[in-house]
Design a protein around this motif. Structure first.
Motif, PDB file in Angstrom:
ATOM      1  N   GLN A  98      -6.411  50.563  -5.048  1.00 62.19           N
ATOM      2  CA  GLN A  98      -5.714  50.262  -6.295  1.00 62.19           C
ATOM      3  C   GLN A  98      -4.966  51.545  -6.675  1.00 62.19           C
ATOM      4  O   GLN A  98      -5.493  52.649  -6.530  1.00 62.19           O
ATOM      5  CB  GLN A  98      -6.706  49.843  -7.371  1.00 62.19           C
ATOM      6  N   TRP A 138      -6.167  51.991 -13.083  1.00 61.81           N
ATOM      7  CA  TRP A 138      -4.801  51.610 -13.476  1.00 61.81           C
ATOM      8  C   TRP A 138      -4.738  50.789 -14.759  1.00 61.81           C
ATOM      9  O   TRP A 138      -3.681  50.708 -15.381  1.00 61.81           O
ATOM     10  CB  TRP A 138      -4.124  50.832 -12.333  1.00 61.81           C
ATOM     11  N   ARG A 171      -1.313  54.693 -17.209  1.00 56.86           N
ATOM     12  CA  ARG A 171      -2.216  54.533 -16.066  1.00 56.86           C
ATOM     13  C   ARG A 171      -1.980  55.578 -14.980  1.00 56.86           C
ATOM     14  O   ARG A 171      -2.800  55.739 -14.074  1.00 56.86           O
ATOM     15  CB  ARG A 171      -2.055  53.134 -15.476  1.00 56.86           C
ATOM     16  N   ASN A 282       0.055  48.248  -3.557  1.00 57.73           N
ATOM     17  CA  ASN A 282       1.405  47.657  -3.506  1.00 57.73           C
ATOM     18  C   ASN A 282       2.163  48.138  -2.259  1.00 57.73           C
ATOM     19  O   ASN A 282       2.757  47.315  -1.559  1.00 57.73           O
ATOM     20  CB  ASN A 282       2.155  47.948  -4.799  1.00 57.73           C
TER      21      ASN A 282
END
Ligand code: XUL
Length: 554
Positions: A98, A138, A171, A282
């Motif tokens: 993450q 995050w 974040r 991502n």
């Protein structure tokens, strides 16, 4: 593909996400042979997390996860996988974490990491290795004042974005580190090394501190994205002595190290198995969706909608993010995150289409492209992109077919079919406008659509018309761990060749024979219609700018 990867080799990809740790195993033909996961709330209930996190009940926006839970998940996952996968055949491992979450190793951290006893599980041995027990993640939004301080240090939000790829976000790791330095200086001083979630798990695997990779490193507000080095000015504005605590950066395809003897002895991995730098989730999804060339774009339609693409000419601005491309150090990845995704589409479906997707799709098919000039802005949640509060705004552009001398009228409501088309066209017009603004070429080479709403054919057709390129679909929930396994193979090949090799060499024109295949859903839309949508995108961006000036958050 054939010949580039040994046919009997295996590549292991992890994804350390908010709610679970997953693994995907690819063989030498890039076919998934196994997947496994550990769900934190249900399989590690003694941490008492909800959705993998602890939310501070005082409502101050602090959201953290227990660092040791991530360690124990690795113990459990490797035990679960060992009867199914011959670890001796794994030649390379990589992973996804993450983004933005951070781990704080104390002064004993390195000594503990380098002397792990293979007779014992990881968790009990790493118990005393951290200066901060619960890692900020995050979802945390408790660092607004630190964000403003970092932006001020470089002359404003836009300057910070041009330098690091993003304006300051709560974040992001830089503001999080500054908060720890300001509120717990002793803890900061006792910290020997700061890892991201990605480099943290890589560190355990190599039994030493792993570098932060340049792609995930761009999610910290601390790295100069052009030079790919820590920015001295921002480090100084964040906390003293930070450079030493961050260590060096490395490209995402580089080798982090050999797997440590702990895993060789406990799980019988081969000594020569390499660990490729881990990166953010991502960026790994971008790899897993096989985006590899400037102009490739992916749209993930989920609770929040995410757009990411590859460009060689990024133009960082106030909304959105630029990271170095994890599969090609010569270009960049652009990412846009929208909070109003499927829940907002569902809201329109419930209000205007009898709560039925069939009716929703019928309305979409029945209404004309360009929606007779009806443009809608639907924010059921505070939106990130653009930064607007909750509210719905509807406009009608007169003469939509000529569009040049258009008058814009604000209206209170649309008829139900027009409302349906307005939310769908509106979301994609916005994605196109912002992606172009961030440096993505138009039309893109191709779009890969994924996530729940990408099953909806009517929605896919609108994407093809608005962007003017073919739309492919991929229905795979685990693109991050798959991308990590693919990056493991990529890093292995680059290491073998002793130079960077484009990732597409791994699959060439045989992608459809691998587990990464995508299905063509719609060919590019009509060119005449595309040019009309181009005018409409510009009109929409103008209206959006006015809305942000009137109602926007700074
Ligand atoms: C991206 C972000 C999230 C996390 C989720 O900026 O904050 O997508 O990466 O794991």
């Amino acid at each position: 593909m054939a010949g580039l990867l040994p046919s009997d080799a295996l590549f292991l990809g992890f994804d350390s996400s908010t709610q679970s740790l997953k693994a995907t195993v690819l063989d030498g033909n890039l076919i998934i042979i196994h997947s496994e996961s550990v769900h934190f709330d249900t399989e590690l209930p003694h941490y008492r997390t909800k959705d993998g996190v602890y939310r501070d009940p005082s409502g101050n926006g602090r959201i953290v996860s227990p660092t040791l839970m991530w360690v124990e998940a690795l113990d459990v996952l490797l035990e679960k996988l060992k009867s199914k996968v011959d670890y001796g055949k794994v030649v390379a491992i990589s992973g996804s974490g993450q983004q933005h979450g951070s781990v704080y190793w104390n002064k004993r951290g390195k000594a503990i990491l380098t002397s792990l006893d293979p007779k014992k599980p990881l968790r009990s041995q790493l118990e005393d290795a951290f200066s901060v027990r619960d890692s900020p993640i995050w979802m945390d939004s408790s660092t607004t004042s630190q964000c403003r301080e970092l932006e001020k240090a470089v002359g404003g939000a836009l300057e910070l974005s041009k330098l690091t790829g993003s304006r300051a976000y709560e974040r992001y790791t830089g503001p999080q580190i500054r908060k720890i330095y300001q509120t717990q200086p002793d803890v900061y001083n006792d910290t020997e090394r700061i890892s991201l979630v990605s480099s943290f798990v890589a560190s355990i695997l190599i039994g030493n501190y792993a570098s932060i990779d340049e792609t995930d490193g761009a999610g910290m507000n601390l790295m100069d994205i052009k030079q790919r080095v820590w920015s001295k000015t921002i480090l100084e504005a964040t906390a003293p002595g930070l450079e030493e605590k961050l260590g060096h950066l490395a490209p995402a395809h580089a080798v982090a190290g050999l797997i440590s003897s702990y895993f060789v002895e406990r799980f019988h991995f081969q000594k020569s198995c390499i660990v490729i730098q881990w990166s953010g989730d991502n960026p790994n999804s971008l790899a897993g969706l096989t985006l590899n060339t400037p102009g490739d774009l992916a749209i993930s339609l989920g609770t929040s909608d995410t757009v990411f693409g590859i460009t060689s000419e990024p133009q960082p601005s106030l909304e959105g993010h630029v990271f170095p491309n994890p599969v090609d150090p010569n270009c960049y990845m652009v990412m846009l995150v929208y909070k109003n995704g499927s829940l907002t589409r569902e809201d329109v479906r419930n209000r205007c289409a009898e709560s039925s997707w069939d009716t929703f799709n019928k309305y979409l098919e029945r209404t004309p492209s360009l929606n007779g000039g009806k443009l809608g802005f639907y924010y059921k949640e505070h939106e990130i992109l653009p930064p607007l509060p909750v509210g719905f705004h509807r406009y009608v552009l007169e003469n939509v077919d000529s569009l040049n001398e258009t008058k814009v009228l604000e209206v209170q409501e649309f008829d139900p079919p027009s409302e349906v088309r307005a939310i769908i066209e509106g979301q994609f017009l916005s994605m196109r406008g912002h992606a172009e603004r961030f440096g993505m070429p138009t039309p893109p080479n191709r779009i890969i659509a994924t996530g729940g709403a990408s099953k909806n054919e009517s929605i896919l057709k609108s994407i093809a018309s608005i962007f003017g390129c073919p739309v492919y679909t991929v229905q795979r929930p685990d693109s991050a761990s798959l991308g990590a396994a693919l990056r493991a193979a990529h890093g292995w090949l680059c290491n073998k060749e002793g130079r960077f090799v484009p990732i597409s060499c791994l699959y060439g024109d045989k992608l459809d024979k691998t587990s990464m295949s995508a299905k063509l859903a719609f060919p590019a839309g009509d060119a005449d219609l595309l040019s009309k949508y181009t005018v409409l995108v510009n009109k929409r961006m103008q209206i959006e700018k006015n809305l942000v000036e009137k109602l926007g958050r700074s």
